[in-house]
Design a protein around this motif. Structure first.
Motif, PDB file in Angstrom:
ATOM      1  N   THR A 170       0.776  -1.235   0.000  1.00  0.00           N
ATOM      2  CA  THR A 170       0.000   0.000   0.000  1.00  0.00           C
ATOM      3  C   THR A 170       0.810   1.288   0.000  1.00  0.00           C
ATOM      4  O   THR A 170       0.239   2.359  -0.131  1.00  0.00           O
ATOM      5  CB  THR A 170      -0.949  -0.012   1.226  1.00  0.00           C
ATOM      6  OG1 THR A 170      -1.873   1.069   1.141  1.00  0.00           O
ATOM      7  CG2 THR A 170      -0.177   0.103   2.527  1.00  0.00           C
ATOM      8  N   VAL A 171       2.137   1.202   0.100  1.00  0.00           N
ATOM      9  CA  VAL A 171       2.949   2.413   0.302  1.00  0.00           C
ATOM     10  C   VAL A 171       4.006   2.598  -0.783  1.00  0.00           C
ATOM     11  O   VAL A 171       4.773   1.673  -1.077  1.00  0.00           O
ATOM     12  CB  VAL A 171       3.667   2.359   1.678  1.00  0.00           C
ATOM     13  CG1 VAL A 171       4.399   3.670   1.941  1.00  0.00           C
ATOM     14  CG2 VAL A 171       2.694   2.047   2.806  1.00  0.00           C
ATOM     15  N   TRP A 172       4.082   3.812  -1.343  1.00  0.00           N
ATOM     16  CA  TRP A 172       5.223   4.224  -2.145  1.00  0.00           C
ATOM     17  C   TRP A 172       6.161   5.008  -1.232  1.00  0.00           C
ATOM     18  O   TRP A 172       5.791   6.066  -0.732  1.00  0.00           O
ATOM     19  CB  TRP A 172       4.794   5.101  -3.325  1.00  0.00           C
ATOM     20  CG  TRP A 172       3.999   4.417  -4.389  1.00  0.00           C
ATOM     21  CD1 TRP A 172       2.710   4.677  -4.752  1.00  0.00           C
ATOM     22  CD2 TRP A 172       4.449   3.390  -5.276  1.00  0.00           C
ATOM     23  NE1 TRP A 172       2.315   3.862  -5.784  1.00  0.00           N
ATOM     24  CE2 TRP A 172       3.380   3.059  -6.131  1.00  0.00           C
ATOM     25  CE3 TRP A 172       5.665   2.709  -5.419  1.00  0.00           C
ATOM     26  CZ2 TRP A 172       3.479   2.083  -7.111  1.00  0.00           C
ATOM     27  CZ3 TRP A 172       5.763   1.736  -6.407  1.00  0.00           C
ATOM     28  CH2 TRP A 172       4.677   1.432  -7.246  1.00  0.00           C
ATOM     29  N   TYR A 173       7.366   4.508  -1.018  1.00  0.00           N
ATOM     30  CA  TYR A 173       8.338   5.192  -0.160  1.00  0.00           C
ATOM     31  C   TYR A 173       9.726   4.989  -0.761  1.00  0.00           C
ATOM     32  O   TYR A 173       9.857   4.452  -1.870  1.00  0.00           O
ATOM     33  CB  TYR A 173       8.240   4.685   1.282  1.00  0.00           C
ATOM     34  CG  TYR A 173       8.656   3.246   1.500  1.00  0.00           C
ATOM     35  CD1 TYR A 173       9.780   2.935   2.262  1.00  0.00           C
ATOM     36  CD2 TYR A 173       7.940   2.176   0.947  1.00  0.00           C
ATOM     37  CE1 TYR A 173      10.170   1.614   2.474  1.00  0.00           C
ATOM     38  CE2 TYR A 173       8.322   0.863   1.156  1.00  0.00           C
ATOM     39  CZ  TYR A 173       9.437   0.588   1.912  1.00  0.00           C
ATOM     40  OH  TYR A 173       9.832  -0.715   2.111  1.00  0.00           O
ATOM     41  N   TRP A 174      10.780   5.406  -0.072  1.00  0.00           N
ATOM     42  CA  TRP A 174      12.089   5.497  -0.712  1.00  0.00           C
ATOM     43  C   TRP A 174      12.641   4.174  -1.221  1.00  0.00           C
ATOM     44  O   TRP A 174      13.402   4.155  -2.197  1.00  0.00           O
ATOM     45  CB  TRP A 174      13.098   6.158   0.219  1.00  0.00           C
ATOM     46  CG  TRP A 174      13.617   5.306   1.339  1.00  0.00           C
ATOM     47  CD1 TRP A 174      13.070   5.144   2.564  1.00  0.00           C
ATOM     48  CD2 TRP A 174      14.814   4.521   1.331  1.00  0.00           C
ATOM     49  NE1 TRP A 174      13.829   4.293   3.339  1.00  0.00           N
ATOM     50  CE2 TRP A 174      14.922   3.899   2.609  1.00  0.00           C
ATOM     51  CE3 TRP A 174      15.819   4.269   0.389  1.00  0.00           C
ATOM     52  CZ2 TRP A 174      15.972   3.055   2.952  1.00  0.00           C
ATOM     53  CZ3 TRP A 174      16.859   3.417   0.734  1.00  0.00           C
ATOM     54  CH2 TRP A 174      16.936   2.825   1.998  1.00  0.00           C
ATOM     55  N   ARG A 175      12.267   3.082  -0.605  1.00  0.00           N
ATOM     56  CA  ARG A 175      12.827   1.800  -1.053  1.00  0.00           C
ATOM     57  C   ARG A 175      12.211   1.309  -2.376  1.00  0.00           C
ATOM     58  O   ARG A 175      12.893   0.693  -3.192  1.00  0.00           O
ATOM     59  CB  ARG A 175      12.627   0.722   0.017  1.00  0.00           C
ATOM     60  CG  ARG A 175      13.477   0.911   1.261  1.00  0.00           C
ATOM     61  CD  ARG A 175      13.432  -0.330   2.139  1.00  0.00           C
ATOM     62  NE  ARG A 175      14.107  -0.137   3.410  1.00  0.00           N
ATOM     63  CZ  ARG A 175      15.416  -0.211   3.605  1.00  0.00           C
ATOM     64  NH1 ARG A 175      16.217  -0.486   2.585  1.00  0.00           N
ATOM     65  NH2 ARG A 175      15.937  -0.019   4.807  1.00  0.00           N
ATOM     66  N   ASN A 176      10.913   1.556  -2.578  1.00  0.00           N
ATOM     67  CA  ASN A 176      10.228   0.931  -3.724  1.00  0.00           C
ATOM     68  C   ASN A 176       9.737   1.910  -4.786  1.00  0.00           C
ATOM     69  O   ASN A 176       9.029   1.507  -5.709  1.00  0.00           O
ATOM     70  CB  ASN A 176       9.050   0.076  -3.238  1.00  0.00           C
ATOM     71  CG  ASN A 176       7.936   0.893  -2.606  1.00  0.00           C
ATOM     72  OD1 ASN A 176       7.921   2.116  -2.683  1.00  0.00           O
ATOM     73  ND2 ASN A 176       6.979   0.213  -1.973  1.00  0.00           N
ATOM     74  N   ALA A 177      10.090   3.192  -4.670  1.00  0.00           N
ATOM     75  CA  ALA A 177       9.515   4.191  -5.577  1.00  0.00           C
ATOM     76  C   ALA A 177      10.348   4.452  -6.830  1.00  0.00           C
ATOM     77  O   ALA A 177      10.045   5.367  -7.598  1.00  0.00           O
ATOM     78  CB  ALA A 177       9.300   5.511  -4.824  1.00  0.00           C
TER      79      ALA A 177
END
Length: 277
Positions: A170-177
């Motif tokens: 559910t999250v776009w953050y620094w690891r997966n964006a």
């Protein structure tokens, strides 16, 4: 069968009373809750939350440009969330969108007289923004409304992030964006080289209410001033949800972010609300 049809029509009528068909596609009705006692045997309460509508998605660049006439975003794309907008930009967008749709603007914006409640040394704008009684136009959510909606409202399953306790769902953050999944510690040169950025709204799993991206993608402005035991009221405005460049901890529903009202960033966006009645 006839009884079921009547009930269905009544439900549609109730929803339509507050919003047009176009708005129904982009707004979600959040049913409120009663006040909650802070602890047994005390008179302190967490205030009630009235029913309200909130954006199913973060405001997109297409929506922003249709209203404001230009696109300030660092990453360009019709269905990407607008970014690089300040709290003041967001307030002005709400009013202009209301006017464009024939609604009563929710805010009164005084650009001539500095807000006496604003004590932020870094804010060179300091408009005085107040709400208009009886207005039904677009607005920013309060921190309490945002948190309640992100947590699924009355349908909450007590997830850590909005819609899941698994950040990858559910999250776009620094690891997966970016192009590849990043490991190790947060390091800006790696993030930049990985071409991290915002993603089209609605790309991840929705929460219990069918609302998308309340954790990650872009940070979202709330109307409230930020205050805690060390920071006085009137210095920062609240943001919630975290963004594509930040740590996943800031994407938790419970996390409280703060930023100068005139601040902008490539991970700073918004989501709109409206009163129900």
């Amino acid at each position: 069968m006839r009884k079921k049809l009547v009930l269905l029509l009544m439900a549609v009528a109730v929803f339509s009373w507050g919003c047009s068909k176009k708005e129904q596609d982009h707004l979600v009705l959040v049913e409120g809750r009663a006040a909650i006692a802070v602890s047994t045997g005390t008179s302190q309460e967490v205030p009630a939350i009235e029913d309200f509508y909130i954006g199913k998605y973060e405001v997109t660049q297409e929506e922003w440009t249709e209203v404001m006439g230009s696109n300030p975003s660092a990453f360009k794309g019709r269905h990407l969330p607008v970014d690089s907008v300040s709290w003041y930009d967001s307030i002005e967008y709400c009013n202009r969108r209301s006017e464009k749709e024939g609604l009563i603007s929710y805010y009164k914006i005084d650009k001539q007289n500095p807000d006496p409640k604003n004590v932020c040394d870094y804010d060179d704008i300091r408009w005085t923004v107040t709400t208009v009684e009886g207005a039904h136009g677009y607005r920013l959510p309060t921190e309490a409304e945002w948190t309640y909606a992100a947590g699924g409202g009355s349908h909450s399953q007590k997830f850590i992030y909005s819609g899941s306790s698994d950040e990858e769902e559910t999250v776009w953050y620094w690891r997966n964006a970016g192009k590849e999944y990043l490991k190790g510690d947060w390091y800006w040169p790696d993030i930049e080289a990985n071409e991290n950025q915002t993603h089209p709204v609605g790309s991840k799993k929705a929460n219990e209410l069918g609302i998308f991206d309340m954790s990650g993608n872009v940070r979202e402005w709330c109307f409230d001033w930020y205050q805690d035991t060390t920071i006085p009221n009137g210095f920062y405005r609240v943001w919630k949800g975290g963004g594509w460049v930040g740590d996943v901890a800031s994407c938790r529903i419970s996390y409280r972010g703060k930023f100068e009202p005139n601040g902008i960033g490539a991970d700073m966006g918004l989501r709109v609300c409206r009163d129900r009645g």
